[in-house]
Enzyme design. Structure first.
Site, PDB file in Angstrom:
ATOM      1  N   CYS A  95       0.835  -1.194   0.000  1.00  0.00           N
ATOM      2  CA  CYS A  95       0.000   0.000   0.000  1.00  0.00           C
ATOM      3  C   CYS A  95       0.876   1.252   0.000  1.00  0.00           C
ATOM      4  O   CYS A  95       1.965   1.282   0.580  1.00  0.00           O
ATOM      5  CB  CYS A  95      -0.961   0.008   1.179  1.00  0.00           C
ATOM      6  N   GLU A  96       0.379   2.276  -0.664  1.00  0.00           N
ATOM      7  CA  GLU A  96       1.148   3.503  -0.805  1.00  0.00           C
ATOM      8  C   GLU A  96       1.125   4.359   0.457  1.00  0.00           C
ATOM      9  O   GLU A  96       1.857   5.333   0.551  1.00  0.00           O
ATOM     10  CB  GLU A  96       0.598   4.315  -1.982  1.00  0.00           C
ATOM     11  N   HIS A  97       0.292   4.008   1.431  1.00  0.00           N
ATOM     12  CA  HIS A  97       0.190   4.827   2.636  1.00  0.00           C
ATOM     13  C   HIS A  97       1.211   4.461   3.703  1.00  0.00           C
ATOM     14  O   HIS A  97       1.735   5.336   4.393  1.00  0.00           O
ATOM     15  CB  HIS A  97      -1.225   4.714   3.224  1.00  0.00           C
ATOM     16  N   HIS A  98       1.489   3.161   3.868  1.00  0.00           N
ATOM     17  CA  HIS A  98       2.413   2.715   4.919  1.00  0.00           C
ATOM     18  C   HIS A  98       3.544   1.837   4.394  1.00  0.00           C
ATOM     19  O   HIS A  98       4.364   1.364   5.181  1.00  0.00           O
ATOM     20  CB  HIS A  98       1.651   1.940   6.008  1.00  0.00           C
ATOM     21  N   GLN A 136      -5.708  -0.598  -3.249  1.00  0.00           N
ATOM     22  CA  GLN A 136      -6.342  -1.734  -3.932  1.00  0.00           C
ATOM     23  C   GLN A 136      -7.293  -1.283  -5.026  1.00  0.00           C
ATOM     24  O   GLN A 136      -7.440  -1.960  -6.059  1.00  0.00           O
ATOM     25  CB  GLN A 136      -7.073  -2.605  -2.909  1.00  0.00           C
ATOM     26  N   HIS A 164      -4.851  -6.424   4.257  1.00  0.00           N
ATOM     27  CA  HIS A 164      -3.870  -5.342   4.316  1.00  0.00           C
ATOM     28  C   HIS A 164      -3.144  -5.360   5.662  1.00  0.00           C
ATOM     29  O   HIS A 164      -3.772  -5.198   6.712  1.00  0.00           O
ATOM     30  CB  HIS A 164      -4.561  -3.998   4.113  1.00  0.00           C
ATOM     31  N   CYS A 166      -1.230  -3.173   6.871  1.00  0.00           N
ATOM     32  CA  CYS A 166      -1.278  -1.893   7.581  1.00  0.00           C
ATOM     33  C   CYS A 166      -2.483  -1.857   8.510  1.00  0.00           C
ATOM     34  O   CYS A 166      -2.548  -1.019   9.420  1.00  0.00           O
ATOM     35  CB  CYS A 166      -1.328  -0.726   6.593  1.00  0.00           C
TER      36      CYS A 166
END
Length: 204
Positions: A95-98, A136, A164, A166
């Protein structure tokens, strides 16, 4: 009178110049030190190299072209006009956030128009887009858009079901939650019965 150098302007989705391998190694050393450990102790001495090598594998989708995978098509389908469906395609993404992994399965179907493609190419398209930083929803869209663009099918359906990390290993710590995303185009979008048949076949 001194002036502050202007920051480079990046176009949306445009990647900056790729840092050198040594810069990447140093970045890992910095993160290890920030976490509170000593990057020079024996157990961690080779960790930056291993992490950078792993990143090279996890994110090699940036160097691959889904369009090229779908460029070799076949026109002789002997009258076949029903859906082609692939189930249980492994999804290993981040994931691009974490930068945390999300792992699961993809289910892909299309209704051939005048072109069909080798089924392994569809799995490869999923793999290419999975090996990038994203959410996703983006992964689901990218898979469909590539198939739509290069095969001109009568419709495409994609379902991605993933857990996920995260969410499972940090934050709310819900270990048994998965995320499902779907998208339908063409006949799959316009015919609810066809979409329902895809979902039943996909989930077994």
């Amino acid at each position: 009178m001194s002036s502050t150098p202007a920051k480079p302007v990046l176009v949306a989705n445009e990647a900056p110049q790729r840092p050198s391998r040594e810069q990447a190694l140093e970045a890992v050393r910095t993160l290890i030190a920030w976490a509170g450990d000593n990057p020079d102790r024996p157990g961690l001495l080779d960790t930056p190299k291993r992490v950078v090598d792993a990143y090279g594998e996890w994110f090699d989708g940036y160097d691959a072209d889904a369009g090229k995978e779908l460029s070799r098509t076949f026109e002789d389908v002997t009258g076949y006009d029903d859906m082609v469906i692939l189930r249980d395609i492994e999804v290993e993404s981040h994931c691009e956030h974490h930068l945390a992994p999300f792992l699961g399965k993809a289910y892909v179907a299309y209704l051939p128009g005048e072109k069909v493609v080798g089924i392994s190419k569809l799995a490869r398209v999923v793999e290419i887009f999975a090996r990038r930083l994203q959410n996703q929803e983006t992964l689901t869209n990218d898979i469909i858009d590539a198939i739509e663009s290069h095969l001109q099918p009568r419709g495409v359906a994609v379902l991605v079901d993933a857990a996920h990390q995260c969410m499972t290993t940090r934050g709310v710590h819900h270990r048994h939650v998965s995320t499902i995303t779907t998208r339908f185009t063409g006949a799959f979008k316009n015919d609810p019965a066809l979409a329902e048949r895809f979902l039943k076949l996909a989930r077994g």
